[in-house]
Design a protein around this motif. Structure first.
Motif, short mmCIF file in Angstrom:
data_model
loop_
_atom_site.label_atom_id
_atom_site.label_comp_id
_atom_site.label_asym_id
_atom_site.label_seq_id
_atom_site.Cartn_x
_atom_site.Cartn_y
_atom_site.Cartn_z
N GLY A 14 0.84 -1.19 0.00
CA GLY A 14 0.00 0.00 0.00
C GLY A 14 0.88 1.24 0.00
N LYS A 15 1.17 1.77 -1.19
CA LYS A 15 2.18 2.82 -1.33
C LYS A 15 1.82 4.10 -0.59
CE LYS A 15 4.97 5.09 -4.89
NZ LYS A 15 5.20 5.24 -6.35
N PHE A 16 0.55 4.48 -0.64
CA PHE A 16 0.11 5.73 -0.02
C PHE A 16 -0.88 5.43 1.10
CE2 PHE A 16 1.16 6.68 -4.46
CZ PHE A 16 2.16 7.63 -4.27
N VAL A 17 -0.54 5.87 2.31
CA VAL A 17 -1.36 5.62 3.49
C VAL A 17 -1.62 6.96 4.17
CG1 VAL A 17 -1.55 4.38 5.67
CG2 VAL A 17 -0.31 3.34 3.76
N LEU A 18 -2.90 7.23 4.47
CA LEU A 18 -3.26 8.54 5.01
C LEU A 18 -4.25 8.38 6.15
CD1 LEU A 18 -2.94 11.63 4.61
CD2 LEU A 18 -4.87 11.51 3.02
N PRO A 19 -3.83 8.61 7.40
CA PRO A 19 -4.76 8.52 8.54
C PRO A 19 -5.47 9.86 8.79
CG PRO A 19 -2.47 8.01 9.16
CD PRO A 19 -2.45 8.73 7.87
N PHE A 20 -6.71 9.76 9.23
CA PHE A 20 -7.49 10.93 9.66
C PHE A 20 -8.04 10.59 11.03
CE2 PHE A 20 -11.32 13.49 10.08
CZ PHE A 20 -10.95 14.72 9.56
N ARG A 21 -7.72 11.40 12.03
CA ARG A 21 -8.06 11.07 13.41
C ARG A 21 -9.36 11.74 13.87
NH1 ARG A 21 -3.13 12.78 16.93
NH2 ARG A 21 -3.44 14.68 15.72
N PHE A 22 -10.07 11.05 14.75
CA PHE A 22 -11.26 11.59 15.40
C PHE A 22 -10.97 11.66 16.89
CE2 PHE A 22 -12.74 9.87 11.47
CZ PHE A 22 -13.76 10.71 11.05
N LYS A 23 -11.21 12.82 17.49
CA LYS A 23 -10.93 13.00 18.91
C LYS A 23 -12.20 13.21 19.71
CE LYS A 23 -6.22 14.83 18.99
NZ LYS A 23 -5.36 15.94 19.48
N ARG A 24 -12.17 12.68 20.93
CA ARG A 24 -13.18 12.98 21.93
C ARG A 24 -12.44 13.63 23.08
NH1 ARG A 24 -16.22 7.19 21.43
NH2 ARG A 24 -17.44 7.68 19.56
N GLY A 25 -12.65 14.92 23.24
CA GLY A 25 -11.83 15.65 24.20
C GLY A 25 -10.41 15.75 23.68
N ALA A 26 -9.44 15.44 24.55
CA ALA A 26 -8.04 15.54 24.15
C ALA A 26 -7.51 14.25 23.55
CB ALA A 26 -7.19 15.92 25.36
N ARG A 27 -8.29 13.17 23.61
CA ARG A 27 -7.80 11.85 23.20
C ARG A 27 -8.38 11.41 21.85
NH1 ARG A 27 -5.87 8.93 27.68
NH2 ARG A 27 -4.68 10.40 28.96
N THR A 28 -7.56 10.74 21.06
CA THR A 28 -8.04 10.15 19.82
C THR A 28 -8.85 8.90 20.15
OG1 THR A 28 -6.18 10.96 18.51
CG2 THR A 28 -7.33 9.02 17.68
N SER A 29 -10.05 8.82 19.58
CA SER A 29 -10.89 7.64 19.79
C SER A 29 -10.72 6.63 18.66
CB SER A 29 -12.36 8.04 19.91
OG SER A 29 -12.79 8.72 18.73
N HIS A 30 -10.62 7.12 17.43
CA HIS A 30 -10.45 6.24 16.29
C HIS A 30 -9.92 7.03 15.10
CE1 HIS A 30 -14.60 7.79 16.03
NE2 HIS A 30 -14.48 7.69 14.71
N SER A 31 -9.59 6.31 14.06
CA SER A 31 -9.09 6.94 12.84
C SER A 31 -9.72 6.28 11.62
CB SER A 31 -7.56 6.81 12.74
OG SER A 31 -6.90 7.46 13.79
N LEU A 32 -9.80 7.04 10.55
CA LEU A 32 -10.03 6.46 9.23
C LEU A 32 -8.68 6.41 8.55
CD1 LEU A 32 -13.19 8.10 7.59
CD2 LEU A 32 -12.93 5.75 8.36
N ILE A 33 -8.33 5.26 7.99
CA ILE A 33 -7.04 5.13 7.32
C ILE A 33 -7.28 4.79 5.86
CG2 ILE A 33 -4.83 3.93 7.26
CD1 ILE A 33 -4.99 3.57 10.24
N PHE A 34 -6.79 5.64 4.99
CA PHE A 34 -6.95 5.48 3.55
C PHE A 34 -5.73 4.80 2.96
CE2 PHE A 34 -5.99 7.36 -0.66
CZ PHE A 34 -7.08 6.86 -1.38
#
Length: 385
Positions: A241-261
């Motif tokens: 997978g040559k190109f990987v791009l995470p997008f984070r979702f936060k609840r408060g100050a902490r990351t809860s989950h991410s979408l990873i492309f």
């Protein structure tokens, strides 16, 4: 093209068991759905002209599709994708869809919602709704079967069924991209839980996850998050997978989950990067955070002190010292695994030209102006001193 008995979906997490996940569409779920939909339609517009000569089919596959609607009545991604396809004649003649959910109530509900869509029979290929689990059979199928150009969404409630083999299988063929849900909270907790060791092995790879456990000892929550996201990204790259791009979702100050492309094509990476940048809650010096956080959006002054644009200004003359390249070449070579999009490079090069650190051909005086400033088109050649 996809056989019903070859796909699985292991839902079994708390939210799935008590049904609360689909009670209402939270703002984070809405942002996630927008990212997936925007990318699918942008991807389809790029892929369709070539796909016409390759069998006249494109695909949208959702391995954890849900019931079609949230309990508050909001449509989920499968229905929105199909509605748009129905309204677009070219897409209606090409789109092959597969929606899977291991929960029989969900798959039945989704089928009923699809059947009720106005104009559903305009689609040349009837949407396929499956009720199976995602596991070894699905891994084998996607590994061994050449699939049509397709965008695949993998959105499990936890980590069961999510594996490197699935991600690699759905992105191995031409025109195939994937975005998957990475439940950071559950995966962070699962890394040191022997009861779910096999799932962590499948997600990171046996050797890599053992090494990750060692690296995480004594690390702060912020350091753990960075290491875990880095390792999953590198594991995907190691499989192709040559190109990987995470997008984070936060609840408060902490990351809860991410979408990873995941994509093997820079064009797909560029399209998704623009979409994720626009969905970010905040920017610092016009550089997107690639994070959705209602808290950050309400307190933008507290978002970041990193000054990322200043970093780009400092880096470019060092990285490309003595070289001559076009703006587009600079952008494609440098932007991978950074938060920068093309507009950031154009502005950086404009400022570097004014500062005398580069020369441009054609020079600023000969280029068009916008808002009193010279533009920096893709073809402009840049020489770094």
């Amino acid at each position: 093209m996809l056989a019903a008995n070859l796909l699985q979906a292991a839902q079994g997490e708390e939210l799935a068991k008590n049904g609360k996940f689909f009670d209402e569409q939270l703002d984070q779920s809405d942002a996630k759905a927008r990212i997936v939909q925007k990318y699918f339609f942008a991807w389809a517009n790029v892929i369709m002209p070539t796909a016409k000569a390759m069998g006249n089919k494109i695909g949208y596959f959702d391995l954890y599709a849900g019931p079609g609607r949230y309990k508050d009545g909001a449509k989920s991604t499968p229905l929105l994708i199909l509605e748009r396809a129905i309204e677009t004649p070219a897409m209606a003649s090409m789109l092959v869809t597969m929606f899977n959910d291991a929960n029989e109530d969900h798959s039945s509900s989704l089928q009923a919602e699809i059947d009720k869509l106005p104009g559903i029979k305009k689609l040349k290929h009837k949407p396929q709704v499956l009720c199976d689990e995602v596991g070894a059979d699905a891994e084998k199928y996607f590994a061994e079967t050449k699939i049509i150009p397709a965008f695949t969404f993998v959105d499990p409630f936890g980590y069961k069924g999510l594996s490197l083999k699935i991600v690699n299988g759905v992105t191995k063929d031409w025109g195939c991209d994937c975005v998957f849900f990475f439940n950071y909270n559950r995966i962070n907790a699962g890394l040191n839980n022997d009861l779910v060791r096999k799932h962590m092995d499948a997600l990171f790879g046996t050797e890599r996850v053992e090494d990750l456990r060692k690296k995480l000892k004594g690390k702060s929550p912020e350091e753990r998050e960075a290491l875990i996201l880095e390792e999953i990204s590198q594991a995907i790259k190691a499989m192709g997978g040559k190109f990987v791009l995470p997008f984070r979702f936060k609840r408060g100050a902490r990351t809860s989950h991410s979408l990873i492309f995941v994509s093997k094509n820079f064009k797909g990476y560029e399209i998704m990067k623009h979409i994720m940048a626009n969905e970010s809650s905040t920017e610092d010096q016009n550089v997107a955070s690639f994070t959705y956080s209602p808290a950050d959006a309400s307190t933008p002054l507290l978002f970041s002190l990193a000054q990322p644009f200043d970093k780009l200004l400092a880096e470019l003359p060092k990285v490309f010292k003595g070289e001559t390249l076009t703006m587009r070449e600079i952008y494609e070579q440098h932007s991978v695994d950074t938060p920068y999009i093309d507009k950031n490079y154009k502005e950086a090069l404009r400022q570097l030209e004014v500062a005398g650190k580069i020369t441009a051909d054609p020079p600023a005086a000969e280029r068009p102006k916008r808002a009193g400033l010279s533009t920096f088109a893709n073809h402009v050649r840049v020489t770094f001193k």
